[in-house]
Each structure stands twice: as structure tokens, then as C-alpha cells.
Design an enzyme around this catalytic site. Structure first.
Site, PDB file in Angstrom:
ATOM      1  N   GLY A 111     -21.187 -48.050 -19.450  1.00  0.00           N
ATOM      2  CA  GLY A 111     -20.245 -47.340 -18.605  1.00  0.00           C
ATOM      3  C   GLY A 111     -19.449 -46.281 -19.303  1.00  0.00           C
ATOM      4  O   GLY A 111     -18.534 -45.720 -18.717  1.00  0.00           O
ATOM      5  N   CYS A 112     -19.735 -45.971 -20.570  1.00  0.00           N
ATOM      6  CA  CYS A 112     -18.940 -44.960 -21.251  1.00  0.00           C
ATOM      7  C   CYS A 112     -19.236 -43.606 -20.636  1.00  0.00           C
ATOM      8  O   CYS A 112     -20.321 -43.076 -20.774  1.00  0.00           O
ATOM      9  CB  CYS A 112     -19.262 -44.932 -22.739  1.00  0.00           C
ATOM     10  SG  CYS A 112     -18.385 -43.643 -23.630  1.00  0.00           S
ATOM     11  N   GLY A 113     -18.267 -43.036 -19.964  1.00  0.00           N
ATOM     12  CA  GLY A 113     -18.482 -41.770 -19.287  1.00  0.00           C
ATOM     13  C   GLY A 113     -18.514 -40.584 -20.218  1.00  0.00           C
ATOM     14  O   GLY A 113     -18.871 -39.483 -19.817  1.00  0.00           O
ATOM     15  N   ILE A 114     -18.076 -40.771 -21.473  1.00  0.00           N
ATOM     16  CA  ILE A 114     -18.042 -39.669 -22.424  1.00  0.00           C
ATOM     17  C   ILE A 114     -19.347 -39.555 -23.196  1.00  0.00           C
ATOM     18  O   ILE A 114     -19.804 -38.465 -23.517  1.00  0.00           O
ATOM     19  CB  ILE A 114     -16.858 -39.848 -23.400  1.00  0.00           C
ATOM     20  CG1 ILE A 114     -15.542 -39.572 -22.655  1.00  0.00           C
ATOM     21  CG2 ILE A 114     -16.965 -38.929 -24.591  1.00  0.00           C
ATOM     22  CD1 ILE A 114     -14.306 -39.780 -23.500  1.00  0.00           C
ATOM     23  N   CYS A 115     -19.989 -40.702 -23.494  1.00  0.00           N
ATOM     24  CA  CYS A 115     -21.219 -40.683 -24.286  1.00  0.00           C
ATOM     25  C   CYS A 115     -22.245 -39.764 -23.646  1.00  0.00           C
ATOM     26  O   CYS A 115     -22.518 -39.851 -22.458  1.00  0.00           O
ATOM     27  CB  CYS A 115     -21.800 -42.089 -24.397  1.00  0.00           C
ATOM     28  SG  CYS A 115     -20.687 -43.272 -25.179  1.00  0.00           S
TER      29      CYS A 115
END
Length: 269
Positions: A111-115
Site C-alpha cells: 500500500g505504499c503510495g510513494i513507492c
């Protein structure tokens, strides 16, 4: 008769060792599957998610990551593939330039939206100011936390799941969404709120994780006036909250909480 399978849970055989005694039994684990998000036929992002409430995730992700309102989405279709799940979004109009430049080509963690973003400019954004919102009693935060702890079936079964909840100003929890990723849980919550027409200006969001920069940004983009986290915020999250008018609360546990920005929204107990 075998128990009905619950979406988001899987069973595996384990060896449970306690007091020197080993017991072989079945244990429930949180499912974690790759989700490939495509928009108008183009690949956009890959992340690890819990395979439930994916329509809610689509609406929340479209708003917080692509800047699309609910009526901008024409259709959502999920198909299970050998490698995972593909979520196909169709929009009423081509994606705006910001969203096109925001494309990702690397898989993200849970769920990391930045990766997977291609540049720093894609990551650091400044949401518009949130609405004024009504006053919220400090006691409502703790009432919501107590209720949320009773409404996390996946986490109760596995101990490995985050939750995001929306509560009214009185602390009554109205919506809960769970996921292996804290960003996904919040996107799912925002998505179902959009679908149901929930007023984001009255009430607050509660998350069972730390308040990272992106969690604060998602709450602000959705127009939430207050975000309360069970763990600590980051300095960047506090800075963003201060600039956009978001009341940010951390360390919401037991009878304690810490207010990091805009404390005027909270009425003392």
C-alpha cells in the site's frame, strides 16, 4: 461442514510452541496479493493489498492519487490472474496532466503510495486547505478508538491488518475498512465515503498506524478536518497538516492523545 472462507484470510498449518509443548494446528493469516492498477488500458501502479473492498479502494485511490472525483470513474473491473489481481479503471475523460506525470513503473510495498514514483515532484504535494469542520470533543476520539477495536474482524483473526475508520463528532464509528497496508485501508475508507456521499466535513478519521506524510495528505485531499493515529506522526506530516489546516492527533491510546496541529478543533474533556 467446513467453515465459510472469509475474503482476506488464508489458512496455513503451523507449529504452536508454548511452555515447551508443541501443537500442530491451522492458523488464519492475512492474505496479501499483488494488485496491478490500470487506467484506460495503461498500467499505472502495482501494490500489495488485501483482496477485499477493491471497489472502495479504486474510488479512494482515484481521488487521493489521481485527483478524480467519484463521477469521473465510468467503470471498475477486477480480474484475478495467475500473478495476482488486475484492477481496470475507465474514466470519463483522459487523465489530467498531473496524473499522467504521476505514473509509476515500479511495484510498491504493502500500500505504499510513494513507492514507484519517478521523481520527487511526484511525491511531495500540497493539498488545498481542508474545511473548517465542527468542534470535536476529546472524549470522542477515545470512544471511537474503543469501538474500532471491536470492529476489526481481519485483524482479530490475524493480528497483521491495519484499519481506517470514520467517526462522527460524537465518536460513533460509522465506517471501517481493513487492509494489510495502512495507505490502502485509508484509500478504501475514502472510497466508500465517496460512494455513500458521506460528509467529510463533519467528523474525523482514525487510523491504527503511524501518521506518515502521505496519510496526512490523503486525509487532507479527501477534505477530512481531523486525522487521529494510534502511533506517532512524522515531522513532514505535521508540517503538511499545519499548512493545510488539518488537525493531526497522534499516540491515541488509552486515555492519552497528543495534538500536533490546529488544536482549536478539539474541545477539552
Amino acid at each position: 461442514m467446513p467453515a465459510e472462507r472469509i475474503d482476506g484470510l488464508a489458512e496455513r498449518e503451523i507449529v504452536d510452541v508454548a511452555g515447551g509443548v508443541s501443537t500442530v494446528r491451522q492458523d488464519q493469516l492475512a492474505e496479501e496479493v499483488p494488485l496491478a492498477v490500470h487506467c484506460n488500458g495503461e498500467p499505472l501502479a502495482v501494490m500489495m493489498v488485501s483482496p477485499r473492498d477493491l471497489d472502495d479502494f479504486a474510488y479512494g485511490f482515484a481521488l487521493t492519487e489521481l485527483g478524480l472525483a467519484a463521477d469521473d470513474l465510468v467503470s471498475i473491473a477486477a480480474q484475478t490472474l495467475l500473478e495476482g489481481i488486475q484492477l481496470d479503471l475507465r474514466t470519463r475523460h483522459p487523465l489530467p496532466a498531473r496524473a499522467t506525470g504521476h505514473q509509476r513503473w515500479l511495484p510498491g510495498r504493502s500500500g505504499c503510495g510513494i513507492c514507484g514514483n519517478r521523481s520527487l515532484e511526484d511525491v511531495i504535494r500540497q493539498p488545498a486547505s481542508v474545511g473548517h469542520g465542527g468542534p470535536i470533543a476529546s472524549s470522542a476520539l477515545h470512544a471511537a478508538l474503543f469501538e474500532l477495536e471491536q470492529r476489526q474482524p481481519l485483524n482479530a483473526a490475524t493480528g497483521a491488518i491495519h484499519a481506517a475508520a470514520w467517526a462522527g463528532a460524537d465518536g460513533k464509528v460509522m465506517l471501517v475498512r481493513e487492509d494489510v497496508g495502512r495507505h490502502n485501508a485509508l484509500d478504501k475508507l475514502i472510497g466508500v465515503m465517496q460512494r455513500e456521499g458521506t460528509d467529510t466535513g463533519s467528523g474525523f478519521a482514525l487510523i491504527t498506524s503511524r501518521a506518515s506524510y502521505e496519510m496526512a495528505a490523503k486525509a487532507a485531499v479527501a477534505g477530512m478536518p481531523l486525522l487521529a493515529a494510534m502511533s506517532a506522526p512524522t515531522a513532514l506530516a505535521v508540517d503538511l497538516a499545519g499548512r493545510c489546516g488539518l488537525t493531526l492527533v497522534g499516540f491515541l491510546r488509552g486515555s492519552r492523545h497528543v495534538v500536533y496541529s490546529h488544536p482549536w478543533r478539539l474541545e477539552p474533556a
